[in-house]
Design an enzyme around this catalytic site. Structure first.
Site, PDB file in Angstrom:
ATOM      1  N   ASP A  34       0.853  -1.195   0.000  1.00 60.50           N
ATOM      2  CA  ASP A  34       0.000   0.000   0.000  1.00 60.50           C
ATOM      3  C   ASP A  34       0.886   1.242   0.000  1.00 60.50           C
ATOM      4  OD1 ASP A  34      -3.231   0.523   0.961  1.00 60.50           O
ATOM      5  OD2 ASP A  34      -1.808   2.189   1.084  1.00 60.50           O
ATOM      6  N   ILE A  35       0.472   2.235  -0.765  1.00 62.30           N
ATOM      7  CA  ILE A  35       1.271   3.460  -0.899  1.00 62.30           C
ATOM      8  C   ILE A  35       1.238   4.292   0.389  1.00 62.30           C
ATOM      9  CG2 ILE A  35      -0.510   5.040  -1.786  1.00 62.30           C
ATOM     10  CD1 ILE A  35       1.523   5.749  -4.029  1.00 62.30           C
ATOM     11  N   ASN A  92     -12.778  -3.251   2.323  1.00 58.86           N
ATOM     12  CA  ASN A  92     -13.711  -2.125   2.371  1.00 58.86           C
ATOM     13  C   ASN A  92     -14.611  -2.193   1.141  1.00 58.86           C
ATOM     14  OD1 ASN A  92     -12.563  -1.016   4.736  1.00 58.86           O
ATOM     15  ND2 ASN A  92     -10.926  -0.092   3.529  1.00 58.86           N
ATOM     16  N   GLU A 100     -12.311   3.287  -1.397  1.00 55.91           N
ATOM     17  CA  GLU A 100     -11.851   4.409  -2.234  1.00 55.91           C
ATOM     18  C   GLU A 100     -11.583   3.967  -3.663  1.00 55.91           C
ATOM     19  OE1 GLU A 100      -8.430   5.966  -0.267  1.00 55.91           O
ATOM     20  OE2 GLU A 100      -9.579   6.612   1.495  1.00 55.91           O
ATOM     21  N   VAL A 101     -11.043   2.782  -3.826  1.00 61.02           N
ATOM     22  CA  VAL A 101     -10.668   2.312  -5.169  1.00 61.02           C
ATOM     23  C   VAL A 101     -11.660   1.207  -5.577  1.00 61.02           C
ATOM     24  CG1 VAL A 101      -8.874   1.285  -6.603  1.00 61.02           C
ATOM     25  CG2 VAL A 101      -8.240   2.847  -4.736  1.00 61.02           C
ATOM     26  N   HIS A 105     -10.172  -5.326  -3.613  1.00 59.22           N
ATOM     27  CA  HIS A 105      -8.846  -5.554  -3.041  1.00 59.22           C
ATOM     28  C   HIS A 105      -9.001  -5.966  -1.590  1.00 59.22           C
ATOM     29  CE1 HIS A 105      -9.926  -1.299  -2.685  1.00 59.22           C
ATOM     30  NE2 HIS A 105      -9.297  -1.280  -1.514  1.00 59.22           N
ATOM     31  N   MET A 106      -8.111  -6.819  -1.167  1.00 60.68           N
ATOM     32  CA  MET A 106      -8.032  -7.219   0.245  1.00 60.68           C
ATOM     33  C   MET A 106      -6.790  -6.557   0.831  1.00 60.68           C
ATOM     34  SD  MET A 106      -9.776  -9.163   2.360  1.00 60.68           S
ATOM     35  CE  MET A 106     -10.446 -10.683   1.650  1.00 60.68           C
ATOM     36  N   HIS A 107      -6.998  -5.821   1.912  1.00 57.62           N
ATOM     37  CA  HIS A 107      -5.861  -5.290   2.667  1.00 57.62           C
ATOM     38  C   HIS A 107      -5.359  -6.397   3.591  1.00 57.62           C
ATOM     39  CE1 HIS A 107      -6.785  -0.835   2.110  1.00 57.62           C
ATOM     40  NE2 HIS A 107      -7.960  -1.361   1.804  1.00 57.62           N
TER      41      HIS A 107
HETATM   42  P1  AMP Z   1      -9.831   1.350   0.061  1.00 59.14           P
HETATM   43  O1  AMP Z   1     -10.181   2.538   0.906  1.00 59.14           O
HETATM   44  O2  AMP Z   1     -10.111   0.037   0.734  1.00 59.14           O
HETATM   45  O3  AMP Z   1     -10.401   1.458  -1.335  1.00 59.14           O
HETATM   46  O4  AMP Z   1      -8.253   1.359  -0.049  1.00 59.14           O
HETATM   47  C1  AMP Z   1      -7.533   1.847  -1.126  1.00 59.14           C
HETATM   48  C2  AMP Z   1      -6.083   1.746  -0.751  1.00 59.14           C
HETATM   49  O5  AMP Z   1      -5.325   1.914  -1.923  1.00 59.14           O
HETATM   50  C3  AMP Z   1      -5.610   2.804   0.245  1.00 59.14           C
HETATM   51  O6  AMP Z   1      -5.072   2.150   1.395  1.00 59.14           O
HETATM   52  C4  AMP Z   1      -4.538   3.580  -0.527  1.00 59.14           C
HETATM   53  O7  AMP Z   1      -3.461   3.979   0.297  1.00 59.14           O
HETATM   54  C5  AMP Z   1      -4.117   2.553  -1.569  1.00 59.14           C
HETATM   55  N1  AMP Z   1      -3.561   3.101  -2.807  1.00 59.14           N
HETATM   56  C6  AMP Z   1      -4.064   4.075  -3.578  1.00 59.14           C
HETATM   57  N2  AMP Z   1      -3.291   4.269  -4.662  1.00 59.14           N
HETATM   58  C7  AMP Z   1      -2.273   3.369  -4.570  1.00 59.14           C
HETATM   59  C8  AMP Z   1      -1.146   3.049  -5.381  1.00 59.14           C
HETATM   60  N3  AMP Z   1      -0.882   3.724  -6.509  1.00 59.14           N
HETATM   61  N4  AMP Z   1      -0.314   2.071  -4.980  1.00 59.14           N
HETATM   62  C9  AMP Z   1      -0.549   1.412  -3.825  1.00 59.14           C
HETATM   63  N5  AMP Z   1      -1.601   1.640  -3.026  1.00 59.14           N
HETATM   64  C10 AMP Z   1      -2.451   2.620  -3.378  1.00 59.14           C
END
Ligand code: AMP
Length: 122
Positions: A34-35, A92, A100-101, A105-107
């Site tokens: 994660d960034i 999420n 957000e994305v 995705h699984m954190h």
């Molecule tokens: P979510 O809120 O579950 O959609 O999490 C999205 C995650 O993507 C967040 O933890 C961000 O920090 C991460 N993120 C966004 N852009 C990037 C990227 N270019 N590379 C790695 N992680 C990212």
């Protein structure tokens, strides 16, 4: 549920348009750091197929994709030494889930205590 947006940032990573700090890759799965890490280890695991959310993935992904996804998580947590002390997986989902994305995705969070399950809880 939203339609899949091909311009989301993880789709761009999968197409190689944006770099990532890759942790794991196979034919069906990509994982990268994660960034903006929220724990000493914070890895995002994504299917290569176009799925908006965990629900979308559960309904539409074929069994091979689903098995590959969870096998990748298992490999990563073992390789990173997270199994003994533990870790947390978070998916999420949607507005209320704070997603957000819009690419499933699984954190994976670990490497130290990751705190209360929900912000504001003790
Ligand atoms: P979510 O809120 O579950 O959609 O999490 C999205 C995650 O993507 C967040 O933890 C961000 O920090 C991460 N993120 C966004 N852009 C990037 C990227 N270019 N590379 C790695 N992680 C990212």
């Amino acid at each position: 549920m939203l339609d899949y947006d091909n311009e989301n940032i993880f789709s761009k990573i999968l197409r190689g348009e944006i770099p990532c700090d890759k942790v794991y890759e196979d034919e069906k799965v990509l994982a990268f750091n994660d960034i903006a890490p929220q724990a000493p280890v914070h890895i995002l695991v994504i299917p290569k197929g176009s799925y908006v959310s965990i629900d979308d993935f559960a309904v539409k992904a074929n069994p091979q994709e689903q098995v590959a996804f969870f096998a990748a998580i298992s490999k990563i947590v073992h390789d990173k030494g997270l199994t003994e002390k533990g870790f947390r997986c978070i998916a999420n989902t949607g507005d209320h889930g704070g997603q957000e994305v819009p690419h499933f995705h699984m954190h994976i969070l670990g490497g130290g205590p990751v705190g209360p399950m929900v912000l504001g809880q003790d």
